[in-house]
Structure formats: structure tokens, C-alpha cells
Write a protein that holds these residues in place. Sequence first.
Motif, short mmCIF file in Angstrom:
data_model
loop_
_atom_site.label_atom_id
_atom_site.label_comp_id
_atom_site.label_asym_id
_atom_site.label_seq_id
_atom_site.Cartn_x
_atom_site.Cartn_y
_atom_site.Cartn_z
N ASP A 248 0.86 -1.18 0.00
CA ASP A 248 0.00 0.00 0.00
C ASP A 248 0.90 1.23 0.00
OD1 ASP A 248 -2.28 1.52 0.05
OD2 ASP A 248 -2.51 1.46 2.24
N ALA A 249 0.43 2.31 -0.57
CA ALA A 249 1.25 3.53 -0.63
C ALA A 249 0.35 4.76 -0.73
CB ALA A 249 2.20 3.47 -1.82
N MET A 282 12.42 -6.94 -1.65
CA MET A 282 13.03 -5.79 -2.31
C MET A 282 11.91 -4.93 -2.89
SD MET A 282 16.34 -7.59 -4.14
CE MET A 282 17.16 -6.05 -4.51
N VAL A 283 11.99 -3.62 -2.62
CA VAL A 283 10.96 -2.68 -3.05
C VAL A 283 11.56 -1.68 -4.03
CG1 VAL A 283 9.24 -1.01 -2.27
CG2 VAL A 283 9.84 -2.94 -0.79
N ALA A 284 10.81 -1.35 -5.05
CA ALA A 284 11.28 -0.39 -6.04
C ALA A 284 10.15 0.58 -6.39
CB ALA A 284 11.77 -1.10 -7.30
N ALA A 285 10.52 1.84 -6.68
CA ALA A 285 9.54 2.86 -7.05
C ALA A 285 9.85 3.37 -8.46
CB ALA A 285 9.57 4.01 -6.06
N PHE A 286 8.77 3.70 -9.21
CA PHE A 286 8.90 4.14 -10.60
C PHE A 286 8.11 5.43 -10.81
CE2 PHE A 286 9.37 -0.37 -10.25
CZ PHE A 286 10.38 -0.72 -11.13
N VAL A 354 4.69 1.52 -7.15
CA VAL A 354 5.59 0.85 -6.21
C VAL A 354 5.45 -0.65 -6.39
CG1 VAL A 354 6.20 0.48 -3.78
CG2 VAL A 354 5.42 2.74 -4.54
N ASN A 355 6.56 -1.33 -6.56
CA ASN A 355 6.60 -2.79 -6.69
C ASN A 355 7.32 -3.40 -5.49
OD1 ASN A 355 5.49 -2.38 -9.17
ND2 ASN A 355 7.11 -3.38 -10.35
N ILE A 385 9.11 -15.65 -4.94
CA ILE A 385 7.96 -16.34 -4.36
C ILE A 385 6.71 -15.47 -4.21
CG2 ILE A 385 9.32 -18.08 -3.14
CD1 ILE A 385 9.00 -16.35 -0.59
N ALA A 386 6.84 -14.16 -4.37
CA ALA A 386 5.67 -13.29 -4.28
C ALA A 386 5.96 -11.94 -4.91
CB ALA A 386 5.25 -13.11 -2.82
N LYS A 387 4.91 -11.34 -5.52
CA LYS A 387 5.03 -10.00 -6.08
C LYS A 387 3.78 -9.20 -5.72
CE LYS A 387 6.99 -9.15 -10.01
NZ LYS A 387 7.33 -9.06 -11.44
N ALA A 388 3.95 -7.92 -5.53
CA ALA A 388 2.83 -7.03 -5.26
C ALA A 388 3.11 -5.67 -5.87
CB ALA A 388 2.58 -6.91 -3.75
N GLN A 389 2.04 -4.95 -6.26
CA GLN A 389 2.23 -3.66 -6.92
C GLN A 389 1.06 -2.74 -6.59
OE1 GLN A 389 1.34 -2.64 -11.36
NE2 GLN A 389 3.45 -3.43 -11.32
N ILE A 390 1.34 -1.46 -6.54
CA ILE A 390 0.30 -0.46 -6.39
C ILE A 390 0.64 0.75 -7.26
CG2 ILE A 390 1.36 0.63 -4.35
CD1 ILE A 390 -1.51 1.19 -3.37
N ARG A 391 -0.39 1.26 -7.93
CA ARG A 391 -0.22 2.47 -8.74
C ARG A 391 -0.87 3.65 -8.01
NH1 ARG A 391 1.46 1.46 -13.92
NH2 ARG A 391 1.45 -0.74 -14.55
#
Length: 392
Positions: A248-249, A282-286, A354-355, A385-391
Amino acid sequence: MTFRKSHLLLIPFIALFLNNVSFAADAHKDITNVSSKKCEKCHEEIYDQWKGSMHAQSTALKDPIHGTFYSMVIGDPRKEGVKKNGKYPACLQCHSPAAAKAGKTKLDAKKSYSEGVNCISCHTLTKFKGTKKEGGGLQLGMKAYEYSTSKLQGPSGTSEKHKKWGKGVEGNPGLMKTSAACMGCHDQRPNANKVSLCQTGDEIATAGGSTTCQTCHMPTTEDGITNHAMMGGHQGEMVSRGLVMTVDAKKEADTTKATVKLQNLLPHSFPTGAPFRNFYVMVAAFNKEGTQIWTSTKSHPMKDDKQAMFMYTIGNEDGPTAPPMATKVIADTRLKPNETREISYEIPGDVARVNATAYYDLLLNPIKKKFGDKLPAELLEPKEIAKAQIRL
């Protein structure tokens, strides 16, 4: 007697008769060292599942990770009479039950020794005595059980006649359909300094509930066959079932606050088993153009984002060390049974997406660096083993 060509037709039937006679004869002998190949004749699908499992690869001859530590701590698995501190190696009680029953250490001496946890290992167990002795101390692996040397044990509630051996298979659901069938090896394992290494059983006991090991690791298929692949930590698809990850973001002034929620669905810690297993996030922002503008780690969370590193750390006064030499527990940041935990970040810049990605690793990086040249490349690669994303 004159041999005629027609006698050739009898050869397959004679072979089948002799094969059945040999099975019937085996029913009256010690079956401790019967190879799983003999079971394949009637249980081909189950045999193929087992053959691809870590149970079938459990010995120091076949499992590169266990083999590396065994050679370093115990000795050569192809030699007889190997001892650890003057005693029979405790490792073999779980990793090669047939050899442990015989008190042997030369694992290539018999097929049953090299097969690891084979069919007979489990299907002759009659009673779980527990891993703790009445007078104190531990009894692990085969020592935690009473077992038969002549009668097979099955999960059915009734006894039945074995098709080949001509002798009854005793119904033993109280053992075969419960976690008791697994706890002799997967309950706990301390090192010589009494530091807990594997401790899955204690974790399950703390969590409570009625979920058995078989529920997840040996599910029953639609055709009624119990899957004997016994998937675990070596299979990313199995590990991923136990973790729920969401992200969440929301924007706050010139930053974006991102929160990653991690939920352990399992009745044991995540990860469990060998102390060097771990997972990390690991978290990344775009930005809106899709360009990455921020990441939670420049190298690896173990170095610069410890909140995202989930591991069991053991060592001594000088810091982390190999399991055999550890004298204390330094930290345990793994997810506890059924635990939900959040990790948060403040991200600068104009964030549009955010991924979060979770990776599972069989080995910690320091171990990879030390033993990497002795291990197959696939064991050194972390599994997604898992991925999550929020726009936003």
C-alpha cells in the motif's frame, strides 16, 4: 527332456511366478533393506513422485548441501566406521534410515542406504515414541520410533492383503495420517552446543491447531492417490503458497509512504527447517514514465535493509558462524506461525508505482561465498515467491 519352441511362451509366466514367490518369501524375512525399486512395480506413479523428492535425495551422496556439511563435519559418506566425537553420526538417523538401523556409514554399500528416506523407511514405522527421552536428552530420527522389520504399515484404518507379498499391510492411520510420521526428523535438531538448528516441530506446537504436515506436503489428488513428491523448501512454487504479500502507498508532501504487509499462512515459521534458509523483500519505485527512481537496497537487504531480511541467525561471541560451531542464537527475524508483519519506507520523488518482490533463498550469502564452488548453480539462485504492486 526335449526343448521345443513352444516352451518359449512359458518364460514370461515362469518369470512372473518366480517374482511372486520372491515377494512372498520376503514377507517372512527382514524387509528393512528392500529397495523402493521393488515398490515401483505396483506403485509406479507414487514411485516417480518419491524419486523426484528431497526424501529420495536426502543422503550425503545425493544432496549437495547436506553432502557438503556432512563431509566437513562428519567425514566421507563412502567409508565404513565413520564417527563423530566417538559416536555414530546422528545425521544418518534421518538422512539414511536404513543405514542407521544397521549402524552403517558406508552409504553406497547397499541400495537402501543410498535411497535416503525410501518407501520402507516410513511404511514400517509402527509407533512414535517422541523425540525426548524419559530420562532427558533427545532421540531423533529412527530412534524416535518403534518399527517393524517384517510388516508394512499403511494409512488405512483396516488391514489388507498386499498384492505381491501375500501378507497383510497393517492399518496404522494414527501414525501414517498424522504429523507423528514426520516429527522424528522434523521436530527439532540441536547442534553439539545445544543450539537449536531445525525446530519445525516446536514451531507447530506453539502455533496450535490441527493442520498436519500431510495436509500441505502430501495432498491427495482427485484419483485418491496421496502425492509422495513431498514438496518443500527446494520448490519455489511450494514456498510461495505460504506467504501473502500486499503493498500500500500514499503520497505525503514530497514523499510517498509505502507499506508492505507480509502474512505467514503456515503453522510453522516462514521459513522453517535448516537454519540457513531465508527470505527477503526488495521494493522499487517508478515514475509515470516507467523509470525506476528508487530502490530499498543498493545490494542486498542483508547489508542495508535488515527489516526486509527474514532469517535465523546463530553464532558465537565473534558473530554469525556455521551451524555446527554456533554457541547461541543471535536473532530470529523469521515470520512466526500465522504472523502478519509490516515494513515501511519513505520514498522521495514523484512516484507513480511501487513494486515489492519477495525472494526465497536456500542459503545465506556468506555460505554461498564459502561453498559456492562446491554446489550446483541452481541451488545458489534465489527463487521469486511473491510480487505485489500499487499504482498511485
